[in-house]
Every structure is written in C-alpha cells, then in structure tokens.
Design a protein around this motif. Sequence first.
Motif, short mmCIF file in Angstrom:
data_model
loop_
_atom_site.label_atom_id
_atom_site.label_comp_id
_atom_site.label_asym_id
_atom_site.label_seq_id
_atom_site.Cartn_x
_atom_site.Cartn_y
_atom_site.Cartn_z
N VAL A 1 -5.98 10.05 -6.29
CA VAL A 1 -5.30 9.63 -5.12
C VAL A 1 -5.90 10.32 -3.75
N MET B 1 -3.88 2.87 -6.70
CA MET B 1 -5.08 3.61 -6.22
C MET B 1 -6.21 3.83 -7.13
N SER C 1 -6.97 1.40 0.74
CA SER C 1 -6.64 2.57 0.13
C SER C 1 -6.43 3.79 0.80
#
Length: 433
Positions: free
Chosen positions: A36, A165, A309
């Motif tokens: 992430v 993610m 993202s």
Amino acid sequence: MNDNNETRAPSMEEPSQSAPPSGTAARWKLIGPGIVVAVTGVGAGDLVATLIAGSRFGYALLWAAVVGCIVKIALAEGSARYHLATGSTILEGWRSLGKWTYWYFGIYIVIWGFVYGGTAMSATALPLAALFPDVMPFWMWGALSGIAGALFVLFNRYSAFETVMKLFIGIMFVVVVGLAILVMPNLGQAVTGLVPTIPEGSAIYTLGLIGGVGGTITMASYGYWVQAKGWRTPAWMGMMRLDNRVAYIATGIFVISMLIVGAELLYTAQVTLAGGDRGLLDLDEILRERFGSFVSTLFLIGFAATTFSSILGVWHGVSLLFADFVRQVQGGEQAKGARQDLEKTPAFRFYVLWLTFPPMLLLTLGRPFGLVIAYGAFGAFFMPFLALTLIWLLNSQRVPAEWRSGWLSNGLLGIAAALFVVLCLNELARLIG
C-alpha cells in the motif's frame, strides 16, 4: 508490556494477534501494508522523473534509483518500528518531542492536502481524458476521480482498501515491466549503470532521483496501516520488515523498468519529454507510433492505475495521520490511552473531504506551472522532518533498548536526512528563483 500495547494502540479493523504465523507461505500471504505505501508513493511524477533520467543519461543513474529504494526501506521500517515497539503512534512520538512538532505538522498537513488534492486529481485526469477524448472536460475527469476516491475510502475499511491497492500494483507491474521487456534492454549497459557515477550536470538531479521515488508523507502512514492489519506488538517486527522489503523491491523494479524505457526508447533517439505528469502523454504518443494503439492503450491504463492508486492511498493514509493529530490535540494526555477507530472519526472524514472538494478550484486553472512548483516545495519540507525525528525517536528511551536503531539503521536514516535537507534547500532556492 503487552497490556500497555493493547491499551494504547488505535483499533482500526483487524483484531490484534499475538504472533505472526511461522510458515513461509502463510507469512507471504499476509504481505500488504508495504504494498500500500509503495503503490501510493510511486506516482506519475516519479515515473516521469525516472524516464527523463534514462532519456538524458542512459543507464548512468541506475544506481541512484536502487539507492533511493534502500533509503525508503529504512524510512518506512523506522516509522513502523516505532509503532510496534512502543504501542504508540508516530504522532504521539512527535508530540513527546515538543509542541513545535504539532505546529509544524498541523500547518503543513492542511496546506499540503489542498495542494496535493489538486495535483493528484489533475494527474489522474490526464490518462482518462486521453483514453476517452471528447467525453467530458478535463476538469470533470479530475473531479470525478477525487470523488470516486473519497467515496471508496469513506465506505470501505482497510481490508477492502488493501485488496484494491494490490490489484493496482498488479496492473502497474504488468504494464511497466512489460514495456521494459518490449523495448529490449541492453543488459550489458544496464549492469554498468549500477556503478555509481555522476554525469556532468546531473548532481542535483541524481539526489532528486534518490529522494523522490516512492517517498511522500504517506511513508509516515505505514505504521498506521501496519496497525490496521492487526500487527500491534513487537512480535510482528519480522513480518513488518519482510512486508516492507518486498514492497520496495517491487518499487525498485518499477523504477528500473521505467529507466530502461527512457534509456532505450528516448536516449538513443534523443527525444525530450515534457516535465511533470504530462511527460507520460508524450511517451504515449511515442509508443503509439512505434508499437501501435494496443500498447498505447495498455500504457494509459497503467498510467491511470498509477495516479488513481495514489489518490486512494493519500485519501486513506494521510487522513489517518490527520485524524490522529486531531485526537492528540483534543485528548491531551488522555489521548495516549484512547481506543477508537480512526477511520470512523469526524476528523478522518473531514480530511478526506478536504482533499477532495476545495482543491477542485485548482482544476479550473488547468494545473498551472505555479501549482507544480508549490507541490514540489511543500513535498520537500516533510521528508527532512520525518527522517530527523525518526533518528531522534528511535535512539531515545521512548523505544525499548532492543528495538532502538543500530549502526545500519542510523547510517541509512542519516543519509536520508542529509539528502532531504539538501533537496529541501534546493527546492527553496528554485522557488525563490
């Protein structure tokens, strides 16, 4: 110590577990928070910077990209280590250093959020507008991407967030690494690029490449994502380090792949890209001419995955930081023992909306040069603060002796601090100039 950790750690979603699994396969299945933070930190601007490095200097700065990833491993590890070793958050650590840290961080996060919100939405609008021309105005693509990110973060918890993610990093990996393979890299020259050299006129650019890729305020969010995963005691230290290293190895692969594309596709043809995120649109045109519309379309999809993202990661991770900041300010000393889900707090929701709606005013300006300069300047101010305070905290009695920094961690954090101070001063000089 376990009771203390259980009392002070913020409860987010997954229950805290006493120890990680012992099996290798089971441990690899748990990897996630590092992915992430790495996916969030690698934005379109980072890919352009690496592309331009390859287009200007060939493989000569490949070593700098590798060193940059090592530095980021140390920074992210230090942030999460403080959370796991103390049961506190990094905001609690900063508070213990004095009120000046709160003034610094509080003012910074509010201004940075406004500037970054406009920057991120504008960057995401670029590939979407190129993929679907004439569907809607540029500013509307940016606004919709920000709203979509806000809705997802507000109505989903950490587990869903991490899953999405991971999907984005899969898309990015296929597109970016696929491009590097497609241009057929010269492996002999690439290996020579691992030997440190600084071509004429590349000193500051080299430092920027080391410090810029994968390094944002979200590195301070890593500890919160680790806690959200359910890793809240020192027993998870080894799992966290595995997670962090795997994530930044993936980042290194992205960076090396984009540098290969720049070196093979642009350096040999002496093609110059535009600065900032728009440089990726230049690359799209080159790919369309050389490989056709299919490759071009795949690249734009990867471009969109990279930018969106980053929206999701910042909307979630930096909002956690802001929520904990407000928790500390409101709760005083009692905040250390507060058990609440930061994702459910009004402060978390406020900051998600702060990142989304006020910055839409900047979209109407078409991402002017001044916005690009402002974002670079604000970004340069946080990383020295993070590196220097981590050195301070991780060598103090706030951390149990067994988890304080050793010579390797101190050395890497010291290099990071010196690097970011130089980059910050350079950014200030550029802003004044």
